[in-house]
Design an enzyme around this catalytic site. Sequence first.
Site, PDB file in Angstrom:
ATOM      1  N   GLU A  68       1.731  12.565  -1.702  1.00 47.12           N
ATOM      2  CA  GLU A  68       0.355  12.765  -1.209  1.00 47.12           C
ATOM      3  C   GLU A  68       0.283  13.071   0.288  1.00 47.12           C
ATOM      4  OE1 GLU A  68      -1.809   9.291  -2.557  1.00 47.12           O
ATOM      5  OE2 GLU A  68      -1.255   9.635  -4.641  1.00 47.12           O
ATOM      6  N   HIS A  91      -4.023  12.767 -12.827  1.00 47.56           N
ATOM      7  CA  HIS A  91      -4.998  11.737 -13.203  1.00 47.56           C
ATOM      8  C   HIS A  91      -6.269  12.471 -13.626  1.00 47.56           C
ATOM      9  CE1 HIS A  91      -2.538   8.402 -11.940  1.00 47.56           C
ATOM     10  NE2 HIS A  91      -2.277   9.045 -10.807  1.00 47.56           N
ATOM     11  N   ASP A 143      -2.826  10.465 -16.954  1.00 50.80           N
ATOM     12  CA  ASP A 143      -3.728   9.620 -17.736  1.00 50.80           C
ATOM     13  C   ASP A 143      -5.070  10.336 -17.815  1.00 50.80           C
ATOM     14  OD1 ASP A 143      -4.582   9.028 -15.109  1.00 50.80           O
ATOM     15  OD2 ASP A 143      -3.908   6.947 -15.172  1.00 50.80           O
ATOM     16  N   ASN A 145       5.419  14.945  -4.581  1.00 47.96           N
ATOM     17  CA  ASN A 145       4.472  14.494  -5.619  1.00 47.96           C
ATOM     18  C   ASN A 145       3.055  14.420  -5.042  1.00 47.96           C
ATOM     19  OD1 ASN A 145       4.087  13.308  -8.306  1.00 47.96           O
ATOM     20  ND2 ASN A 145       3.689  11.364  -7.244  1.00 47.96           N
ATOM     21  N   GLU A 187       2.083  11.427 -13.472  1.00 45.19           N
ATOM     22  CA  GLU A 187       1.211  10.244 -13.572  1.00 45.19           C
ATOM     23  C   GLU A 187       0.051  10.516 -14.519  1.00 45.19           C
ATOM     24  OE1 GLU A 187       0.105   8.721  -9.681  1.00 45.19           O
ATOM     25  OE2 GLU A 187       2.038   9.252  -8.827  1.00 45.19           O
TER      26      GLU A 187
END
Length: 358
Positions: free
Chosen positions: A161, A238, A270, A202, A268
């Site tokens: 990030e 996400h 979801d 990432n 990641e």
Amino acid sequence: MTRLLHHAAVAILSLSLTSIALNSVVEESSNTGTLRFAAQTQGIFFGAAVVAQPLKNDARYASALSREFNIVTPEDEMKFGFLRPKRNEFNFSAADSIVNFAFSHSMQTRGHTLVWHQRLPQWLTERHLSPFEVAVILKEHIQTVVGHYRGRIYAWDVVNEAIDDNTKYRSSIWLDALGPGYVSFAFRWAHEADPQAKLFYNDYGGEALGPKSDTIYDMIKTLKARSVPIDGIGLQSHLSADHPPNFASVLANLKRLTALGLEIHITELDVAITMPATAEKLQRQANIYRDYIKTCLAVPNCKAIVMWGATDRYSWVPRFVPGKGAPLLLDDELRPKPAYYAALSELRSGIRFTTTLP
Ligand code: G3I
């Protein structure tokens, strides 16, 4: 008589060997019903973020992990503040328990994360440090952690990030002291400590084409042009069941990242639901999982899909995002959801040509 006894012993031994062999075949074939088996046939990693505490205390959770997945990411236990409570004290025990679990179940581990603006210890943030001191601390951190796991981590999220929501380098202790060059330093130091580990950048919000993914693309292109040892990009993913991504645009992004020579991991994933979860919302969620897996499988360089948790029971979403929940493939009771069956069916559709051992 002795010969007779000998024959009887051989017969008993071979019978019991046959039944051991049969048992393991039966066990193997019962496992062909899992996400893990289906992912293996596609030559991809399919995984979940893992939390050390329930891994120790919740046997059903541990067995679901090793049954369904072939890669794990420690959700918190490898973050700076977690690993390094004091300047000269590293505590690897929780992270080690996850890496050892993975190893003993023939699973790989993604390391998460070496350089981030969050989850920093107070000893680091509370006092003013000179740029030189920051550089020393960062280098010793990266090389101690990567060195500790040398040979045991498939891929590291080296920098996490670094680009903010306005597509600028994010202000952090690292940027403010060292300038954007900290990104290159981090990759070079990680590579020195474990030349075999794959090194990833990432980030979130850069899955589809757009200003953020353009900035990330340009940054990685520049890093590669300067021979910085970067192997791949992690797309956090996400997502929300209310707003499915534009998968044509995600596919176009995966293709341009492939053209840069990068390995791509969905790191990641979801898909949060606005609670309560109805049958219709769960189906919408299942469709998003299906379409994302289909998109990844369409691009040979997309080699891993990791969910940010294995079960809704331990997901970060309800704790952090008010009104949202149920974002994963297994529910609170670890029962498969519609999204699980959608993922399984997509992983079984067509077998991708595999060029390397998964
Ligand atoms: O470990 C303590 C526990 O001892 C204490 O009882 C509890 C009380 O609040 O806090 C526990 O630590 C919390 C931990 O989650 C486990 O629940 C931390 O305070 C909290 O900060 C931590 O949040 C994590 C967050 O990153 C910040 O590190 C989430 O679990 C984790 O899912 C989330 O993951 C991030 C990725 O690393 C990067 N991308 C976004 C993603 C979601 O935010």
